[in-house]
Design a protein around this motif. Structure first.
Motif, PDB file in Angstrom:
ATOM      1  N   ASP A  82       0.900  -1.208   0.134  1.00 32.98           N
ATOM      2  CA  ASP A  82       0.028   0.106   0.041  1.00 32.98           C
ATOM      3  C   ASP A  82       0.727   1.112  -0.162  1.00 32.98           C
ATOM      4  O   ASP A  82       2.021   1.130   0.377  1.00 32.98           O
ATOM      5  CB  ASP A  82      -0.957   0.039   1.080  1.00 32.98           C
ATOM      6  N   GLU A  83       0.296   2.455  -0.170  1.00 29.44           N
ATOM      7  CA  GLU A  83       1.023   3.743  -0.452  1.00 29.44           C
ATOM      8  C   GLU A  83       1.803   4.060   0.806  1.00 29.44           C
ATOM      9  O   GLU A  83       2.933   4.675   0.580  1.00 29.44           O
ATOM     10  CB  GLU A  83       0.081   4.604  -1.039  1.00 29.44           C
ATOM     11  N   ARG A  84       0.998   3.870   1.966  1.00 32.36           N
ATOM     12  CA  ARG A  84       1.861   4.426   2.832  1.00 32.36           C
ATOM     13  C   ARG A  84       2.975   3.537   3.500  1.00 32.36           C
ATOM     14  O   ARG A  84       3.908   4.107   3.634  1.00 32.36           O
ATOM     15  CB  ARG A  84       0.715   4.279   4.282  1.00 32.36           C
ATOM     16  N   THR A  85       2.967   2.229   3.337  1.00 31.80           N
ATOM     17  CA  THR A  85       4.059   1.338   3.557  1.00 31.80           C
ATOM     18  C   THR A  85       4.880   1.655   2.397  1.00 31.80           C
ATOM     19  O   THR A  85       6.288   1.659   2.873  1.00 31.80           O
ATOM     20  CB  THR A  85       3.822   0.120   3.685  1.00 31.80           C
ATOM     21  N   LEU A  86       4.752   1.997   1.209  1.00 34.15           N
ATOM     22  CA  LEU A  86       5.744   2.005   0.120  1.00 34.15           C
ATOM     23  C   LEU A  86       6.654   3.560   0.489  1.00 34.15           C
ATOM     24  O   LEU A  86       7.819   3.357   0.264  1.00 34.15           O
ATOM     25  CB  LEU A  86       5.147   2.025  -1.030  1.00 34.15           C
ATOM     26  N   SER A  87       5.847   4.299   0.965  1.00 32.76           N
ATOM     27  CA  SER A  87       6.551   5.691   1.114  1.00 32.76           C
ATOM     28  C   SER A  87       7.309   5.614   2.298  1.00 32.76           C
ATOM     29  O   SER A  87       8.218   6.177   2.159  1.00 32.76           O
ATOM     30  CB  SER A  87       5.302   6.671   1.543  1.00 32.76           C
ATOM     31  N   ILE A  88       6.860   4.769   3.426  1.00 31.88           N
ATOM     32  CA  ILE A  88       8.024   4.630   4.729  1.00 31.88           C
ATOM     33  C   ILE A  88       9.225   4.011   4.154  1.00 31.88           C
ATOM     34  O   ILE A  88      10.320   4.371   4.196  1.00 31.88           O
ATOM     35  CB  ILE A  88       7.423   4.041   5.679  1.00 31.88           C
ATOM     36  N   ILE A  89       9.192   2.898   3.377  1.00 36.97           N
ATOM     37  CA  ILE A  89      10.348   2.149   2.775  1.00 36.97           C
ATOM     38  C   ILE A  89      11.246   3.055   1.959  1.00 36.97           C
ATOM     39  O   ILE A  89      12.266   2.947   2.147  1.00 36.97           O
ATOM     40  CB  ILE A  89       9.826   0.785   2.077  1.00 36.97           C
TER      41      ILE A  89
END
Length: 260
Positions: A82-89
């Motif tokens: 998901d977008e949130r997990t991807l942005s943190i990574i």
């Protein structure tokens, strides 16, 4: 502080490195990793290039295995986050790669063309008895200096640890570090405890034990490092924690006290 993010970032970096080796003839740079993670269509562009090489039977069996695992990861796992997990990574990875691409001179130095590389690792250096000196002013280069020091140190440690259990043809070597608290990492404890078997001498200096505790942000890890340094020399210090630890190790002599 959650290990999930560190593990996931490590996995993404691992797959990026494997994938990058396939289209750059085994050569990986910070710039390429940064592009693979941050530019949306960059992965697909390189995949088209790899497909052409695959169709011409360019890859070996081991490379084909790496290709399959990388494709499975990027298509079935990474793209599905998901977008949130991807942005943190992405934020965690660019904290590392961004340092190396933000300045042209730094980019040219640490992501050069393959033919311009002048240092290829510690294997030949150790065998030939050469000395490697890290000359980067921490006040000038700040985070970059610490990152390069960590990479250089870990590269050296890995090469030394490869010699564990090898009795013949082990070349004696030494690791010397001033202001060690600036470059300490928690994994050093394992190296210091086992490197003697690989004929490696470790000589480090630091202002006090407290500075080491603060650098690692983990008192337990710092104490393990200290205990693995068998021979110690103490000079003048005003740090109470260091003084108390010295007294515990060398003992105290009780003297008669008279009060008036």
């Amino acid at each position: 502080s959650d290990s999930f993010w560190l593990d996931k970032v490590e996995q993404v970096l691992e797959e990026c490195i494997k994938f990058c080796r396939l289209y750059q003839d085994g050569y990986v740079t910070f710039e390429e990793i940064h592009k693979l993670v941050t530019i949306p269509n960059y992965y697909q562009t390189k995949l088209d290039f790899i497909t052409n090489l695959f169709q011409s039977n360019f890859y070996s069996k081991s490379q084909l295995y790496d290709l399959n695992t990388s494709l499975h990861f990027f298509d079935k796992e990474f793209s599905m986050l998901d977008e949130r997990t991807l942005s943190i990574i992405k934020a965690e990875i660019t904290r590392i790669t961004g340092t190396f691409i933000s300045d042209y001179e730094i980019l040219k130095t640490f992501s050069p063309k393959k033919e311009d590389i002048t240092f290829s690792g510690f294997q030949d250096v150790i065998q030939q008895g050469k000395i490697v000196v890290l000359h980067m002013n921490i006040a000038e280069f700040q985070n970059l200096s610490k990152i390069i020091a960590a990479y250089l140190k870990l590269d050296f440690q890995t090469e030394v640890m490869k010699n564990l259990g090898v009795k013949n043809k082990v070349k004696p070597c030494a690791f010397i570090c001033d202001e060690y608290s600036e470059y300490a990492t928690s994994t050093d404890a394992n190296f210091f405890s086992q490197s003697r078997e690989s004929k490696c001498i470790n000589i480090i200096s630091t202002q006090s034990y407290t500075s080491l505790f603060q650098a690692l942000n983990n008192t337990y890890s710092a104490k393990i490092i200290i205990q693995n340094l068998v021979n110690k020399l103490w000079f003048r210090t005003d740090d109470i924690s260091t003084i108390e630890d010295i007294q515990k190790q060398i003992g105290k002599e009780e003297k008669e006290k008279i009060s008036k």
